[in-house]
Design a protein around this motif. Structure first.
Motif, PDB file in Angstrom:
ATOM      1  N   PRO A  64       0.818  -1.228   0.000  1.00  0.00           N
ATOM      2  CA  PRO A  64       0.000   0.000   0.000  1.00  0.00           C
ATOM      3  C   PRO A  64       0.842   1.265   0.000  1.00  0.00           C
ATOM      4  N   ALA A  65       2.042   1.197   0.590  1.00  0.00           N
ATOM      5  CA  ALA A  65       2.925   2.369   0.579  1.00  0.00           C
ATOM      6  C   ALA A  65       3.352   2.702  -0.847  1.00  0.00           C
ATOM      7  N   ILE A  66       3.685   1.681  -1.629  1.00  0.00           N
ATOM      8  CA  ILE A  66       4.082   1.896  -3.025  1.00  0.00           C
ATOM      9  C   ILE A  66       2.908   2.422  -3.841  1.00  0.00           C
ATOM     10  N   VAL A  67       1.743   1.810  -3.670  1.00  0.00           N
ATOM     11  CA  VAL A  67       0.558   2.233  -4.428  1.00  0.00           C
ATOM     12  C   VAL A  67       0.194   3.675  -4.086  1.00  0.00           C
ATOM     13  N   MET A  68       0.255   4.027  -2.814  1.00  0.00           N
ATOM     14  CA  MET A  68      -0.054   5.394  -2.409  1.00  0.00           C
ATOM     15  C   MET A  68       0.962   6.364  -3.007  1.00  0.00           C
ATOM     16  N   GLY A  69       2.246   6.004  -2.959  1.00  0.00           N
ATOM     17  CA  GLY A  69       3.282   6.861  -3.518  1.00  0.00           C
ATOM     18  C   GLY A  69       3.110   7.088  -5.007  1.00  0.00           C
ATOM     19  N   LEU A  70       2.790   6.024  -5.740  1.00  0.00           N
ATOM     20  CA  LEU A  70       2.586   6.148  -7.185  1.00  0.00           C
ATOM     21  C   LEU A  70       1.323   6.950  -7.492  1.00  0.00           C
ATOM     22  N   SER A  71       0.285   6.766  -6.680  1.00  0.00           N
ATOM     23  CA  SER A  71      -0.958   7.515  -6.888  1.00  0.00           C
ATOM     24  C   SER A  71      -0.718   9.008  -6.730  1.00  0.00           C
ATOM     25  N   VAL A  72      -0.003   9.376  -5.681  1.00  0.00           N
ATOM     26  CA  VAL A  72       0.298  10.797  -5.457  1.00  0.00           C
ATOM     27  C   VAL A  72       1.169  11.333  -6.586  1.00  0.00           C
ATOM     28  N   THR A  73       2.118  10.517  -7.062  1.00  0.00           N
ATOM     29  CA  THR A  73       2.995  10.944  -8.154  1.00  0.00           C
ATOM     30  C   THR A  73       2.194  11.243  -9.421  1.00  0.00           C
ATOM     31  N   VAL A  74       1.306  10.340  -9.795  1.00  0.00           N
ATOM     32  CA  VAL A  74       0.488  10.515 -11.000  1.00  0.00           C
ATOM     33  C   VAL A  74      -0.408  11.741 -10.866  1.00  0.00           C
ATOM     34  N   ILE A  75      -1.064  11.865  -9.727  1.00  0.00           N
ATOM     35  CA  ILE A  75      -1.993  12.984  -9.534  1.00  0.00           C
ATOM     36  C   ILE A  75      -1.247  14.309  -9.497  1.00  0.00           C
ATOM     37  N   THR A  76      -0.112  14.350  -8.813  1.00  0.00           N
ATOM     38  CA  THR A  76       0.662  15.590  -8.739  1.00  0.00           C
ATOM     39  C   THR A  76       1.174  16.004 -10.111  1.00  0.00           C
ATOM     40  N   ALA A  77       1.682  15.025 -10.874  1.00  0.00           N
ATOM     41  CA  ALA A  77       2.227  15.332 -12.202  1.00  0.00           C
ATOM     42  C   ALA A  77       1.155  15.887 -13.133  1.00  0.00           C
ATOM     43  N   PHE A  78       0.013  15.219 -13.223  1.00  0.00           N
ATOM     44  CA  PHE A  78      -0.991  15.626 -14.198  1.00  0.00           C
ATOM     45  C   PHE A  78      -1.801  16.839 -13.738  1.00  0.00           C
ATOM     46  N   SER A  79      -1.990  16.987 -12.440  1.00  0.00           N
ATOM     47  CA  SER A  79      -2.656  18.209 -11.972  1.00  0.00           C
ATOM     48  C   SER A  79      -1.755  19.416 -12.204  1.00  0.00           C
ATOM     49  N   ASN A  80      -0.450  19.246 -12.036  1.00  0.00           N
ATOM     50  CA  ASN A  80       0.491  20.320 -12.345  1.00  0.00           C
ATOM     51  C   ASN A  80       0.387  20.741 -13.809  1.00  0.00           C
ATOM     52  N   VAL A  81       0.343  19.747 -14.690  1.00  0.00           N
ATOM     53  CA  VAL A  81       0.266  20.028 -16.126  1.00  0.00           C
ATOM     54  C   VAL A  81      -1.027  20.769 -16.464  1.00  0.00           C
ATOM     55  N   ILE A  82      -2.146  20.283 -15.950  1.00  0.00           N
ATOM     56  CA  ILE A  82      -3.443  20.894 -16.263  1.00  0.00           C
ATOM     57  C   ILE A  82      -3.501  22.332 -15.763  1.00  0.00           C
ATOM     58  N   ILE A  83      -3.085  22.539 -14.520  1.00  0.00           N
ATOM     59  CA  ILE A  83      -3.107  23.902 -13.962  1.00  0.00           C
ATOM     60  C   ILE A  83      -2.155  24.818 -14.716  1.00  0.00           C
ATOM     61  N   SER A  84      -1.004  24.283 -15.118  1.00  0.00           N
ATOM     62  CA  SER A  84      -0.053  25.085 -15.880  1.00  0.00           C
ATOM     63  C   SER A  84      -0.643  25.512 -17.220  1.00  0.00           C
ATOM     64  N   LEU A  85      -1.380  24.615 -17.870  1.00  0.00           N
ATOM     65  CA  LEU A  85      -1.974  24.912 -19.175  1.00  0.00           C
ATOM     66  C   LEU A  85      -3.057  25.985 -19.092  1.00  0.00           C
ATOM     67  N   ILE A  86      -3.793  26.008 -18.001  1.00  0.00           N
ATOM     68  CA  ILE A  86      -4.921  26.942 -17.902  1.00  0.00           C
ATOM     69  C   ILE A  86      -4.645  28.095 -16.936  1.00  0.00           C
ATOM     70  N   ARG A  87      -3.425  28.198 -16.435  1.00  0.00           N
ATOM     71  CA  ARG A  87      -3.139  29.164 -15.370  1.00  0.00           C
ATOM     72  C   ARG A  87      -3.449  30.610 -15.765  1.00  0.00           C
ATOM     73  N   LYS A  88      -3.260  30.948 -17.029  1.00  0.00           N
ATOM     74  CA  LYS A  88      -3.471  32.334 -17.447  1.00  0.00           C
ATOM     75  C   LYS A  88      -4.947  32.680 -17.620  1.00  0.00           C
ATOM     76  N   THR A  89      -5.794  31.682 -17.584  1.00  0.00           N
ATOM     77  CA  THR A  89      -7.238  31.926 -17.742  1.00  0.00           C
ATOM     78  C   THR A  89      -7.985  31.820 -16.417  1.00  0.00           C
ATOM     79  N   ILE A  90      -7.264  31.449 -15.334  1.00  0.00           N
ATOM     80  CA  ILE A  90      -7.924  31.274 -14.030  1.00  0.00           C
ATOM     81  C   ILE A  90      -7.993  32.604 -13.292  1.00  0.00           C
ATOM     82  N   PRO A  91      -9.178  33.074 -12.954  1.00  0.00           N
ATOM     83  CA  PRO A  91      -9.282  34.295 -12.138  1.00  0.00           C
ATOM     84  C   PRO A  91      -8.583  34.085 -10.791  1.00  0.00           C
ATOM     85  N   ASN A  92      -7.824  35.035 -10.375  1.00  0.00           N
ATOM     86  CA  ASN A  92      -7.005  34.893  -9.181  1.00  0.00           C
ATOM     87  C   ASN A  92      -7.825  34.549  -7.939  1.00  0.00           C
TER      88      ASN A  92
END
Length: 211
Positions: free
Chosen positions: A41-69
């Motif tokens: 479960p430690a490995i699965v949790m670590g990989l889950s956080v890695t995937v979510i952090t990576a792709f949420s970073n990408v999505i927010i980076s792509l739309i960051r200029k359109t997000i009202p502060n």
């Protein structure tokens, strides 16, 4: 900037060592204590956080200029919640036993301070590729600590690794040996002690670089 430039390399490798989110920033401690009684479960949790952090970073980076502060935190939470829901359903479909062990802690990734911190501090100011590297690096840095703690706790708490017995049966007191599993290793308090030891060792090894 080249995709594999020195600067991008530093963004990826920094969280693995000198800027580890748990050892240096002391973030994400709660889940590190909760899911590390066994290695799987430690490995699965670590990989889950890695995937979510990576792709949420990408999505927010792509739309960051359109997000009202004024609503940027809400947007970040919506993106993270959607990704957490996807990952949670994938875990239930393919590794159901582990998803049961992780229980509510997968859902609590939504409020993981490592993830939210990277969205606010990095993805909102940088491009998608750099944000992806930052997310992967921080996720793996977090996973590294979970794996180390999970390995030690399972080995000495249960005498197993990935559920397979690694300590010979004849080593136990019941069979005439001298060994006994350390029940304290299965308790959350021991996870806190092991994380503290990891932080101490990490800072001792890297004390010159941290000055």
């Amino acid at each position: 900037m080249s995709l594999f430039s020195k600067e991008n390399g530093a963004i990826f490798t920094g969280p693995l060592n000198l800027n580890n989110p748990i050892a240096v920033q002391v973030l994400g401690i709660c889940s590190a204590l909760a899911v590390t009684s066994q290695l799987k479960p430690a490995i699965v949790m670590g990989l889950s956080v890695t995937v979510i952090t990576a792709f949420s970073n990408v999505i927010i980076s792509l739309i960051r200029k359109t997000i009202p502060n004024r609503i940027r935190i809400i947007v970040q939470l919506v993106v993270v919640a959607a990704l957490v829901t996807i990952v949670s359903n994938i875990l239930k479909a393919y590794v159901y036993d582990v998803s049961v062990q992780l229980s509510v802690y997968v859902g609590l990734i939504i409020t993981n301070c490592i993830l939210m911190g990277r969205l606010e501090a990095f993805a909102m100011q940088n491009g998608p590729w750099e944000s992806f590297l930052d997310g992967v690096g921080n996720g793996l840095g977090y996973a590294l600590v979970l794996v180390v703690v999970g390995f030690v706790r399972e080995l000495f708490g249960f005498g197993t690794i990935f559920g397979f017995t690694v300590i010979p049966e004849n080593a136990y007191i019941e069979a005439g040996g001298l060994y006994i599993n350390n029940g304290m290793m299965t308790m959350p308090a021991m996870a806190l002690i092991l994380v503290a030891c990891f932080i101490w060792v990490h800072r001792a090894v890297n004390k010159e670089e941290n000055k």
